[in-house]
Design an enzyme around this catalytic site. Structure first.
Site, PDB file in Angstrom:
ATOM      1  N   ARG A   1      31.366  20.931  18.177  1.00 44.43           N
ATOM      2  CA  ARG A   1      32.572  20.867  19.005  1.00 44.43           C
ATOM      3  C   ARG A   1      33.059  19.418  18.988  1.00 44.43           C
ATOM      4  O   ARG A   1      32.655  18.604  19.811  1.00 44.43           O
ATOM      5  CB  ARG A   1      32.270  21.355  20.424  1.00 44.43           C
ATOM      6  CG  ARG A   1      31.827  22.811  20.469  1.00 44.43           C
ATOM      7  CD  ARG A   1      31.532  23.279  21.876  1.00 44.43           C
ATOM      8  NE  ARG A   1      31.065  24.664  21.892  1.00 44.43           N
ATOM      9  CZ  ARG A   1      30.613  25.290  22.981  1.00 44.43           C
ATOM     10  NH1 ARG A   1      30.591  24.642  24.144  1.00 44.43           N
ATOM     11  NH2 ARG A   1      30.193  26.539  22.917  1.00 44.43           N
TER      12      ARG A   1
ATOM     13  N   ASP B   1      29.204  30.818  35.763  1.00 42.99           N
ATOM     14  CA  ASP B   1      28.356  29.738  35.259  1.00 42.99           C
ATOM     15  C   ASP B   1      27.075  29.664  36.068  1.00 42.99           C
ATOM     16  O   ASP B   1      27.099  29.756  37.306  1.00 42.99           O
ATOM     17  CB  ASP B   1      29.080  28.389  35.355  1.00 42.99           C
ATOM     18  CG  ASP B   1      30.174  28.239  34.310  1.00 42.99           C
ATOM     19  OD1 ASP B   1      30.200  29.032  33.354  1.00 42.99           O
ATOM     20  OD2 ASP B   1      31.007  27.327  34.473  1.00 42.99           O
TER      21      ASP B   1
ATOM     22  N   GLU C   1      24.870  22.597  34.220  1.00 43.46           N
ATOM     23  CA  GLU C   1      25.236  23.936  33.760  1.00 43.46           C
ATOM     24  C   GLU C   1      24.313  24.348  32.627  1.00 43.46           C
ATOM     25  O   GLU C   1      24.278  23.700  31.581  1.00 43.46           O
ATOM     26  CB  GLU C   1      26.690  23.974  33.300  1.00 43.46           C
ATOM     27  CG  GLU C   1      27.137  25.359  32.829  1.00 43.46           C
ATOM     28  CD  GLU C   1      28.523  25.364  32.213  1.00 43.46           C
ATOM     29  OE1 GLU C   1      28.691  26.029  31.168  1.00 43.46           O
ATOM     30  OE2 GLU C   1      29.418  24.695  32.762  1.00 43.46           O
TER      31      GLU C   1
END
Length: 336
Positions: free
Chosen positions: A111, A237, A250
């Site tokens: 990413r 989440d 997370e």
């Protein structure tokens, strides 16, 4: 922590570099076997690259640039995956899986536009998983039950790690606290979303926030989600308190996947109905693809949590800025 590095005062890795490498393998072996058992998942092989403009790659928030290149021998353009959210559902359909059965895989992605800091890297490694469900399973209760199974797998793996490495003293709350994004906004109306996550996770240790992608009552979103895989009313989440960084971490983004109605609503809201040109979106619209639930569980994040690490680069090999490298060297943080 955005586009920078923060090393807590007095931080020192509990494990040596060699012990760290051994512990990473141990965590991955134990956790994936436990997860597969709890959720009834088969290990499968997944792609690193997919055809460009196929509609299979994850668009994340819709603005991130994919890493693409041409393949001379095949005569086409390809993209490195950003996640496998869409590929997994297609795979379950192609492989003939039935309700209650599922798959998981090691997902490696790039990413290029992600922020790079203590918990973010341009290299992403996850256990991506997906499971066939019935239409009747498309409920918040089923979502919660699945989250509880994942948390049990995390807690079990953490206990095994602590037994093998007694120097580690990481405790993870065993019972997840469930709250909707709207309830969280109401609880902390004067805080931005990430600060809300920190406060609720500080209070409860392990938290699952339900309903991410839709606008809240104040007109804002808790966070962005791509419109074409999760049902925004049945996703969320998973956050676990990270005592080393004094922040919420997370661990997973997951949810019940969009059916035809949810897909139409979300694509329309985002002005993205042109995606129906892709086979994946048409198969959902025609009720051909199975109903599924799925998500990704961060491998490096889980490792840094259980090993008490301050920087994700201590558990994965990636590329960092000269500023990050210098700061870590000065503070005695060994990046892989």
């Amino acid at each position: 922590m955005q586009n920078g590095v923060i090393i807590p005062d007095g931080y020192k890795s509990v494990l040596s570099l060699r012990e760290t490498q051994q512990a990473i393998k141990y965590i991955k072996d134990v956790f994936q076997q436990t997860l597969a058992s709890f959720l009834v998942l088969d290990r499968v092989t997944a792609p690193l690259i997919v055809p460009a403009n196929s509609g299979i790659n994850d668009d994340l928030n819709g603005v991130e640039r994919k890493v693409d290149f041409s393949i001379a021998a095949v005569g086409c353009d390809a993209e490195i995956v950003q996640s496998l959210a869409k590929w997994k559902r297609l795979a379950l359909y192609r492989y003939g899986y039935g309700a209650g059965e599922g798959i998981y895989t090691d997902m490696n992605a790039v990413r290029r536009d992600d922020a790079v800091d203590n918990i973010h890297s341009v290299f992403v490694d996850q256990w991506d998983w997906e499971k066939v469900i019935t239409r009747e399973d498309r409920t918040v209760e089923y979502l919660k039950d699945t989250v509880c199974s994942i948390v049990k797998a995390v807690v079990y793996a953490n206990r095994k790690v602590r037994l093998r490495y007694p120097k580690l003293d990481i405790h993870i709350a065993e019972k997840p606290y469930f709250i909707t994004a709207e309830e969280l906004r109401a609880a902390y109306p004067d805080l931005p979303p990430k600060a809300r996550e920190r406060e609720i996770c500080r209070a409860h240790g392990t938290v699952f926030i339900i309903g991410i992608g839709d606008r809240l009552s104040d007109g804002n979103k808790h966070d962005n989600r791509a419109p074409d895989y999760d049902d925004w009313s049945l996703n969320g989440d998973l956050l676990i308190w990270n005592g080393v960084l004094d922040d919420a971490l997370e661990i997973s983004s997951m949810g019940v996947r969009a059916d035809a109605a949810a897909l139409r609503r979300q694509l329309t809201e985002c002005g993205a109905t042109d995606r129906y040109k892709h086979e994946y979106h048409r198969l959902i619209d025609q009720n051909v693809l199975p109903y599924t639930i799925g998500g990704g569980i961060g491998q490096s994040r889980l490792c840094m949590l259980m090993l008490g690490k301050a920087h994700i680069g201590e558990v994965q090999a990636s590329i960092w800025s000269e500023q990050t490298l210098a700061e870590c060297r000065a503070r005695g943080v060994e990046l892989l």
